[in-house]
Design an enzyme around this catalytic site. Sequence first.
Site, PDB file in Angstrom:
ATOM      1  N   LYS A  96       0.847  -1.198   0.000  1.00 22.86           N
ATOM      2  CA  LYS A  96       0.000   0.000   0.000  1.00 22.86           C
ATOM      3  C   LYS A  96       0.886   1.254   0.000  1.00 22.86           C
ATOM      4  O   LYS A  96       0.680   2.172  -0.764  1.00 22.86           O
ATOM      5  CB  LYS A  96      -0.904  -0.033   1.229  1.00 22.86           C
ATOM      6  CG  LYS A  96      -1.878   1.101   1.310  1.00 22.86           C
ATOM      7  CD  LYS A  96      -2.824   0.917   2.480  1.00 22.86           C
ATOM      8  CE  LYS A  96      -3.656   2.171   2.662  1.00 22.86           C
ATOM      9  NZ  LYS A  96      -4.598   2.072   3.754  1.00 22.86           N
TER      10      LYS A  96
ATOM     11  N   GLU B 119      10.693  -4.524   4.373  1.00 21.23           N
ATOM     12  CA  GLU B 119      10.785  -5.940   3.989  1.00 21.23           C
ATOM     13  C   GLU B 119      10.459  -6.116   2.508  1.00 21.23           C
ATOM     14  O   GLU B 119      11.183  -6.787   1.761  1.00 21.23           O
ATOM     15  CB  GLU B 119       9.786  -6.781   4.823  1.00 21.23           C
ATOM     16  CG  GLU B 119      10.088  -6.864   6.303  1.00 21.23           C
ATOM     17  CD  GLU B 119       9.467  -5.739   7.119  1.00 21.23           C
ATOM     18  OE1 GLU B 119       9.119  -4.680   6.536  1.00 21.23           O
ATOM     19  OE2 GLU B 119       9.331  -5.906   8.343  1.00 21.23           O
TER      20      GLU B 119
ATOM     21  N   GLY C 153      -4.809  -2.038   5.043  1.00 16.72           N
ATOM     22  CA  GLY C 153      -4.015  -3.199   4.621  1.00 16.72           C
ATOM     23  C   GLY C 153      -4.679  -4.531   4.933  1.00 16.72           C
ATOM     24  O   GLY C 153      -4.853  -5.387   4.068  1.00 16.72           O
ATOM     25  N   ARG C 154      -5.098  -4.695   6.195  1.00 16.04           N
ATOM     26  CA  ARG C 154      -5.646  -5.999   6.606  1.00 16.04           C
ATOM     27  C   ARG C 154      -7.057  -6.241   6.077  1.00 16.04           C
ATOM     28  O   ARG C 154      -7.606  -7.322   6.236  1.00 16.04           O
ATOM     29  CB  ARG C 154      -5.614  -6.102   8.130  1.00 16.04           C
ATOM     30  CG  ARG C 154      -6.252  -4.930   8.864  1.00 16.04           C
ATOM     31  CD  ARG C 154      -5.894  -4.934  10.341  1.00 16.04           C
ATOM     32  NE  ARG C 154      -6.379  -3.762  11.057  1.00 16.04           N
ATOM     33  CZ  ARG C 154      -5.741  -2.606  11.146  1.00 16.04           C
ATOM     34  NH1 ARG C 154      -4.575  -2.443  10.535  1.00 16.04           N
ATOM     35  NH2 ARG C 154      -6.231  -1.595  11.842  1.00 16.04           N
TER      36      ARG C 154
ATOM     37  N   GLU D 277      -4.403  -6.547  14.978  1.00 15.95           N
ATOM     38  CA  GLU D 277      -3.945  -5.226  14.530  1.00 15.95           C
ATOM     39  C   GLU D 277      -5.107  -4.231  14.589  1.00 15.95           C
ATOM     40  O   GLU D 277      -4.906  -3.038  14.802  1.00 15.95           O
ATOM     41  CB  GLU D 277      -3.370  -5.308  13.105  1.00 15.95           C
ATOM     42  CG  GLU D 277      -2.504  -4.111  12.745  1.00 15.95           C
ATOM     43  CD  GLU D 277      -1.674  -4.302  11.479  1.00 15.95           C
ATOM     44  OE1 GLU D 277      -0.450  -4.413  11.576  1.00 15.95           O
ATOM     45  OE2 GLU D 277      -2.259  -4.331  10.390  1.00 15.95           O
TER      46      GLU D 277
ATOM     47  N   HIS E 245      -3.469 -32.964  18.204  1.00 16.99           N
ATOM     48  CA  HIS E 245      -2.307 -33.760  18.620  1.00 16.99           C
ATOM     49  C   HIS E 245      -1.155 -32.859  19.034  1.00 16.99           C
ATOM     50  O   HIS E 245      -0.004 -33.285  19.056  1.00 16.99           O
ATOM     51  CB  HIS E 245      -1.896 -34.693  17.481  1.00 16.99           C
ATOM     52  CG  HIS E 245      -2.990 -35.635  17.111  1.00 16.99           C
ATOM     53  ND1 HIS E 245      -3.191 -36.841  17.756  1.00 16.99           N
ATOM     54  CD2 HIS E 245      -4.014 -35.516  16.217  1.00 16.99           C
ATOM     55  CE1 HIS E 245      -4.257 -37.441  17.247  1.00 16.99           C
ATOM     56  NE2 HIS E 245      -4.780 -36.642  16.320  1.00 16.99           N
TER      57      HIS E 245
ATOM     58  N   LYS F 203       9.040  -0.388  13.775  1.00 22.04           N
ATOM     59  CA  LYS F 203       9.668  -0.245  12.453  1.00 22.04           C
ATOM     60  C   LYS F 203      10.836   0.726  12.522  1.00 22.04           C
ATOM     61  O   LYS F 203      11.935   0.441  12.036  1.00 22.04           O
ATOM     62  CB  LYS F 203       8.658   0.313  11.439  1.00 22.04           C
ATOM     63  CG  LYS F 203       7.662  -0.682  10.914  1.00 22.04           C
ATOM     64  CD  LYS F 203       6.891  -0.010   9.772  1.00 22.04           C
ATOM     65  CE  LYS F 203       5.590  -0.720   9.480  1.00 22.04           C
ATOM     66  NZ  LYS F 203       4.721  -0.005   8.575  1.00 22.04           N
TER      67      LYS F 203
HETATM   68  O1  F6P Z   1       2.493  -3.997   9.895  1.00 19.34           O
HETATM   69  C1  F6P Z   1       1.980  -2.746   9.643  1.00 19.34           C
HETATM   70  C2  F6P Z   1       1.498  -2.645   8.266  1.00 19.34           C
HETATM   71  O2  F6P Z   1       1.360  -1.304   8.001  1.00 19.34           O
HETATM   72  C3  F6P Z   1       0.195  -3.410   8.036  1.00 19.34           C
HETATM   73  O3  F6P Z   1      -0.891  -2.723   8.492  1.00 19.34           O
HETATM   74  C4  F6P Z   1       0.226  -3.610   6.558  1.00 19.34           C
HETATM   75  O4  F6P Z   1      -0.681  -4.575   6.178  1.00 19.34           O
HETATM   76  C5  F6P Z   1       1.667  -3.981   6.362  1.00 19.34           C
HETATM   77  O5  F6P Z   1       2.371  -3.186   7.295  1.00 19.34           O
HETATM   78  C6  F6P Z   1       2.200  -3.778   4.979  1.00 19.34           C
HETATM   79  O6  F6P Z   1       2.141  -2.444   4.570  1.00 19.34           O
HETATM   80  P1  F6P Z   1       2.281  -2.059   3.050  1.00 19.34           P
HETATM   81  O7  F6P Z   1       1.170  -2.672   2.295  1.00 19.34           O
HETATM   82  O8  F6P Z   1       2.236  -0.557   3.031  1.00 19.34           O
HETATM   83  O9  F6P Z   1       3.611  -2.560   2.554  1.00 19.34           O
END
Ligand code: F6P
Length: 527
Positions: free
Chosen positions: A198, A204, A258-259, A344, A375, A495
């Site tokens: 987003k 990452e 995002g979620r 979240e 199990h 972060k």
């Molecule tokens: O972990 C925080 C967060 O902002 C989530 O809410 C989101 O889904 C994820 O990081 C990834 O963010 P992006 O889509 O901006 O890379």
Amino acid sequence: MIYKTKSWSKIKVLGKEIDDFNLAKMFKKNPNRGKDLSLSVADLTFDFSKSRITVKVLKEFHKLAIEIGLQNKVNSMFGGENINSSQNRQVGHIWLRSKNLRPKTINGIEENQDQFLSFADNVRSGTVKGTTGKEITDVVNIGIGGSDLGPAMVYKALQNNHDNKINCYFLSNIDEFENINTFRGLNPETTLIVVTSKSFTTAETMKNALFAKNWLKKSSSPLSVRDHFVAVSTNLQACEEFGISKDRVFLFWDWVGGRYSLFSSVGISIALGYGSKVFLELQNGASKIDQSLKDIDFFNFAPFIHAVINIWNLNILKMNSLAVIPYSSSLQIFPAFLQQLWMESNGKSVDLKGKEISLNTCPVIFGEPGTNSQHSFFQFFHQSPEIVPVDFILIKSQKIEDAEFQNTLFANGLAQAAVLAFGKSKSDLKKEGASKDLISHKFMPGNRPSNILILPRLNADSLGQLIAFYETSVILQGFLMNINSFDQWGVELGKSTAESFLNSIQGEVKLDFDSSTNNLISEFKKN
Ligand code: F6P
């Protein structure tokens, strides 16, 4: 403020009265409890008869919903008010799948959807090819959190739709081995990389996207980023700077959290894997739940009952966790998806105005498919002093050849719920001839709450319903507790701290942190 309402005070009183509540006795007292405390919504059946709840309590929660104006809160979400107040944003993921619930000012959703769905279908039909003219056979979605879990969960859940055209892989963690393993065996000429972010700044995702770019460059034939990369984002400029051409950037909106984003272009990998038809069926399923939100008959609305049972379990019964156990390996990623969706969203300590709230807002969610989990950690559920409420997700029928598989899964799910509820008394153990010294070991206290959610079958439509069921429950819980279920400020500090630690690890920056961190970084740098 829920805890300042009349209904909440009454709910607390009922909580005290219910101290001697016993599920076995309740079932004896009302032989129809199973049916009476069971509701359906769209094609889902929700049996909450094994929760430690009474109709009296539910009625009080119903009054609470009216007292706090829950329907108005739902309507203001549909109406486009900035209910994500700490980010000054609207909340519109439902608009993506339910046209009639959008404000008139929101345009362009169908065009946006057509764009990414026809691209996906063109890749699947071979109309869109790689640089060397070969058809795309593999897709790697690079993203994390909401840009990974939703599509990854759905892709796995709908694996029965696989037609061997395209395999999708989901790369999320910033881990070199995960990168190497994902791309191992893939042919760059026939691979499409979907960078989903987003913000298009997530560390990452950016690092993994660069790894993918280099992997592409190393190919023996010259391949262009244009042909082998697409992006899904709200940040067009950053996508272009990365080298992805404008016509291969599938945008969405800041009002899609995002979620909550898998029904936007974030779900492109689902469409690439299984086609636009399946994606639309998924949306249609979710929309069936959304429609009930227009004018909710709270007392008969399963997601509302689910929401209040969770508030009750957390705050009145003081049970702090919730296990979600799907009896299907296809739903393996569902608990992980739900962890982000729920924790979240509702892991908050302040209300909408930023005032501390004296409520426990969110259970600790965890889960693994049954029967595997039986199990593993079910021993704890049955006999540990700590009580863990469980949501069992069962499927009635599957596309199968040997019915015994499905029958066994269903029977096991029901069996666990029954054993949790009714246990095994010492007198029964004696009657059955258990040896005296084993009676206390074999004793099962019972009276442990669970809910059972049943899908008629696992397909795109019912999966859409399942997702929307939990989304709705989470959002209703947020509205009831007056918290913001749509921001995630807690993640930010982690972060930025990681970034400054990385600078110290990679550079000559003076170690100026706490003594534990300083020490461990020094040790790490010795390698
Ligand atoms: O972990 C925080 C967060 O902002 C989530 O809410 C989101 O889904 C994820 O990081 C990834 O963010 P992006 O889509 O901006 O890379």
